[in-house]
Design an enzyme around this catalytic site. Structure first.
Site, PDB file in Angstrom:
ATOM      1  N   CYS B  11      -6.926 -16.993 -32.449  1.00 32.71           N
ATOM      2  CA  CYS B  11      -7.814 -16.018 -33.064  1.00 32.71           C
ATOM      3  C   CYS B  11      -9.100 -16.740 -33.489  1.00 32.71           C
ATOM      4  CB  CYS B  11      -7.152 -15.361 -34.277  1.00 32.71           C
ATOM      5  SG  CYS B  11      -6.504 -16.527 -35.465  1.00 32.71           S
ATOM      6  N   CYS B  14      -8.852 -19.533 -36.021  1.00 31.42           N
ATOM      7  CA  CYS B  14      -8.182 -20.752 -35.575  1.00 31.42           C
ATOM      8  C   CYS B  14      -9.160 -21.624 -34.803  1.00 31.42           C
ATOM      9  CB  CYS B  14      -6.984 -20.412 -34.692  1.00 31.42           C
ATOM     10  SG  CYS B  14      -5.921 -19.136 -35.401  1.00 31.42           S
TER      11      CYS B  14
END
Lengths: 353, 78
Positions: B11, B14
């Site tokens: 995502c 991250c």
């Protein structure tokens, strides 16, 4: 990189005070801007553009120029407030609160916590594993997983801005009820064996990270960052949605839709849900259109059902959850939630008759 | 050599954390191996419930948020 290793309390207090000062100042500017929208929109439409007040075009343009800044301001301000509130919650704390709760009480608590715990669907799997593995019943876990996306902050703020607080509150209540009931139903169905086997084999390392307790300055900075991110992601949908809605407002005759989307058309609720499920993440664009449809005779229950199916059931989330749930459990999840939404739709159409 | 793991499935947050870690490692001139962990079963070794997570030498130091550069530098240097 020359940061001190330990921040003295005095510096922390000073930076918090400064953060509050900035936030307070921003709030004053926000309120001033909000007050200015209506006169500005009217002035632009009728004085500057010189469009006649009673014309179709005038109605549409004034509506658009008023609603776009209003909704974008509301979104920025309220998402900032909501994310700040959420900084007091964490998945770890929620799990601790849910531990050892019976079904019923647990489902209600989980649904409520689903609304306030910071959550994004990319964390759905670790969260699911963390819940189930610590012994939280499957049904209670699902109550959380249903409430979290359904009662989402963008949908709630837009309902508040376009429909008023009572519809936003109805939506919140209906969303929580579906999460509680669907979670209890899934719990009763004893679906534990339809969780992927590896979930049961995981032995987590125990020791979670020491809770980070942020300062006010950090909370505000983080809220500001996520506000920009969320508004940056949805603003275009908002503008397009409001433009389409504005067109409907100005040009579609009153009550034109009563026959197809009104209370009388019994089949409109399930159809709304079937159309809504694939429309993932476009709640921001869908709500203004739906608001315009309602002004033209669509029934409230049908409209609510449509919006709920847009936000609560989405294909990307199903794909993410497929990592931990077997197809059978996903099917049950979708079916139970969809039936709950349809029931809510009929209930509101009945109550508002 | 330091071992740093970024736990997350890809995502936006991250990726942002991973970039930040690389930046800190480079600026501080540290000898560190930066890994990405995307497997859920592995992530649960650290009881992670919200991505992204940051693991330095097998200890989870942050979860569910993007720490500041200063924080990351502090963890990597001790």
């Amino acid at each position: 990189m020359a940061q001190p290793v330990t921040t003295p309390a005095a510096i922390r207090v000073a930076s918090d005070r400064r953060a509050w000062f900035i936030a307070g100042g921003a709030m004053v500017i926000w309120i001033g801007a909000y007050q200015a929208i209506q006169p500005l929109a009217d002035w632009l439409t009728y004085e500057l553009f010189g469009i006649a007040r009673d014309s179709h075009l005038g109605k549409s343009v004034a509506f658009f120029l008023y609603d776009v800044p209003k909704i974008l301001l509301l979104l920025s301000g309220m998402i900032f407030a909501i994310t700040t509130l959420r900084s007091f919650f964490s998945p770890e704390r929620t799990r601790a609160l849910l531990g050892g709760k019976r079904e019923g009480v647990g489902n209600v608590l989980a649904s409520g916590l689903g609304v306030v715990t910071p959550f994004c669907s990319c964390s759905a799997v670790p969260l699911f594993i963390g819940f189930v593995e610590s012994g939280i019943p499957l049904g209670v876990t699902f109550s959380f997983l249903i409430a979290a996306p359904m009662v989402n902050e963008v949908a709630l703020v837009m309902l508040f801005g376009l429909f008023g607080w009572h519809i936003a509150a109805l939506y919140l209540g209906a969303g929580l009820s579906i999460a509680v009931i669907a979670g209890m139903v899934i719990g009763r169905l004893k679906m534990e064996r339809h969780i992927e086997d590896f979930v049961w084999q995981i032995k987590s390392g125990g020791g979670a990270v020491a809770a980070h307790s942020p300062t006010w300055a950090e909370r505000f900075a983080e809220s500001w960052r996520s506000t920009r991110e969320i508004v940056g992601r949805v603003w275009l949908y908002v503008v397009i949605g409001i433009a389409v809605g504005a067109g409907i407002h100005g040009y579609v005759p009153e009550a034109a839709l009563a026959d197809i989307l009104g209370k009388g058309a019994w089949w409109s609720v399930p159809v709304a849900v079937v159309i809504g499920v694939p429309l993932y993440s476009n709640a921001a664009g869908v709500i203004p259109v739906v608001q315009a449809l309602m002004a033209k005779g669509a029934a409230l229950g049908t409209v609510l059902a449509f919006m709920m199916s847009v936000v609560a059931l989405s294909l990307p989330e199903m794909i993410i959850l497929r990592r931990v749930l077997k197809p059978r459990l996903i099917a049950v999840f979708v079916t139970v939630v969809a039936l709950g939404i349809i029931a809510i739709g009929y209930l509101f159409n009945l109550l508002m008759a | 050599m330091l071992n740093v793991k970024v736990l997350g499935t890809g995502c936006a947050n991250c990726r942002r954390l991973e970039d930040l870690v690389h930046k800190v490692v480079k600026e501080a001139g540290l000898a560190a191996e930066v890994e990405k962990v995307t497997d859920y079963a592995q992530m649960m070794r650290w009881n992670l419930m919200k991505t992204p997570g940051l693991v330095v030498n097998d200890t989870l130091v942050a979860s569910g948020r993007i720490p500041t550069e200063a924080e990351i530098a502090r963890w990597l240097k001790t």
